[in-house]
Write an enzyme that holds these catalytic residues in place. Structure first.
Site, PDB file in Angstrom:
ATOM      1  N   GLU A  28      48.938  -1.666 -14.607  1.00 37.69           N
ATOM      2  CA  GLU A  28      48.024  -0.677 -15.193  1.00 37.69           C
ATOM      3  C   GLU A  28      48.733   0.227 -16.191  1.00 37.69           C
ATOM      4  OE1 GLU A  28      48.402  -1.425 -12.020  1.00 37.69           O
ATOM      5  OE2 GLU A  28      46.659  -0.887 -10.801  1.00 37.69           O
ATOM      6  N   CYS A  35      47.337   2.362  -8.028  1.00 33.85           N
ATOM      7  CA  CYS A  35      48.142   3.261  -7.195  1.00 33.85           C
ATOM      8  C   CYS A  35      48.043   4.688  -7.732  1.00 33.85           C
ATOM      9  CB  CYS A  35      49.597   2.786  -7.155  1.00 33.85           C
ATOM     10  SG  CYS A  35      50.544   3.206  -8.634  1.00 33.85           S
ATOM     11  N   CYS A  95      54.013  -0.816 -12.853  1.00 35.32           N
ATOM     12  CA  CYS A  95      52.736  -1.452 -12.531  1.00 35.32           C
ATOM     13  C   CYS A  95      52.047  -2.008 -13.781  1.00 35.32           C
ATOM     14  CB  CYS A  95      51.790  -0.455 -11.881  1.00 35.32           C
ATOM     15  SG  CYS A  95      52.339   0.183 -10.297  1.00 35.32           S
TER      16      CYS A  95
HETATM   17  N1  THU Z   1      51.470  -2.862  -8.440  1.00 31.36           N
HETATM   18  C1  THU Z   1      50.745  -2.803  -9.594  1.00 31.36           C
HETATM   19  O1  THU Z   1      51.120  -3.399 -10.614  1.00 31.36           O
HETATM   20  N2  THU Z   1      49.610  -2.056  -9.598  1.00 31.36           N
HETATM   21  C2  THU Z   1      49.091  -1.403  -8.513  1.00 31.36           C
HETATM   22  O2  THU Z   1      48.093  -0.715  -8.618  1.00 31.36           O
HETATM   23  C3  THU Z   1      49.752  -1.534  -7.213  1.00 31.36           C
HETATM   24  C4  THU Z   1      51.108  -2.150  -7.237  1.00 31.36           C
HETATM   25  C5  THU Z   1      52.687  -3.690  -8.426  1.00 31.36           C
HETATM   26  C6  THU Z   1      53.974  -2.940  -8.298  1.00 31.36           C
HETATM   27  C7  THU Z   1      54.877  -4.000  -7.685  1.00 31.36           C
HETATM   28  O3  THU Z   1      55.384  -4.813  -8.738  1.00 31.36           O
HETATM   29  C8  THU Z   1      53.923  -4.846  -6.854  1.00 31.36           C
HETATM   30  O4  THU Z   1      52.608  -4.569  -7.344  1.00 31.36           O
HETATM   31  C9  THU Z   1      53.965  -4.569  -5.359  1.00 31.36           C
HETATM   32  O5  THU Z   1      53.789  -3.226  -5.102  1.00 31.36           O
END
Ligand code: THU
Length: 137
Positions: free
Chosen positions: A62, A93, A60
């Site tokens: 973050e 998440c 992610c």
């Molecule tokens: N994702 C993030 O980068 N941050 C979040 O808080 C939620 C999900 C990304 C992971 C994946 O690459 C895409 O979003 C779909 O889940």
């Protein structure tokens, strides 16, 4: 409790998060995320989500931003801004909440998007009763 963060600094964090989202590697989900972290030193670090053909390896935005801050020498973070080019906001998440918790138990968490929607909260509110480094002492 965390100190208030000046609006000028929040604006810089928002710009950094937007710029990071433009660098996202998200060919599978097509869901771009950019994050910016404010280190205790006052420096800003950013990160985007990076996916993989082996889907479970996606990281992610973050956590990439938090890891970048640590690599920059930070051991405490005071704010995280998350930007998605969507009409509704994205909250970090569960894994990212724990990742932020390690260095920013009192961090301010702001989510922004292309719509009016906005989250402005704290890590402690998003992850109450959390586990952290103190538990291992
Ligand atoms: N994702 C993030 O980068 N941050 C979040 O808080 C939620 C999900 C990304 C992971 C994946 O690459 C895409 O979003 C779909 O889940």
């Amino acid at each position: 409790m965390s100190l208030p963060i000046p609006a000028t600094v929040m604006n810089e964090l928002e710009s950094a998060a937007r710029a990071a989202a433009s660098r996202a590697y998200a060919p599978y989900s097509r869901f771009r995320v950019g994050a910016a972290v404010l280190g205790a030193s006052g420096k800003i670090y950013s990160g985007c989500n990076v996916e993989n053909a082996s889907y479970g390896l996606a990281i992610c935005g973050e956590r990439n931003a938090v890891f970048s801050a640590v690599n920059g020498g930070e051991r405490a973070i005071t704010a995280v801004v998350i930007y998605t080019p969507t009409q509704t906001v994205t909250a970090p998440c569960g894994a990212c909440r724990q990742g932020i918790r390690e260095f920013g138990p009192d961090a301010r968490i702001v989510s922004i998007c292309d719509g009016e929607d906005r989250i402005d909260t704290t890590l402690a509110a998003l992850l109450p009763g959390s586990f952290g480094p103190e538990n291992l002492k």
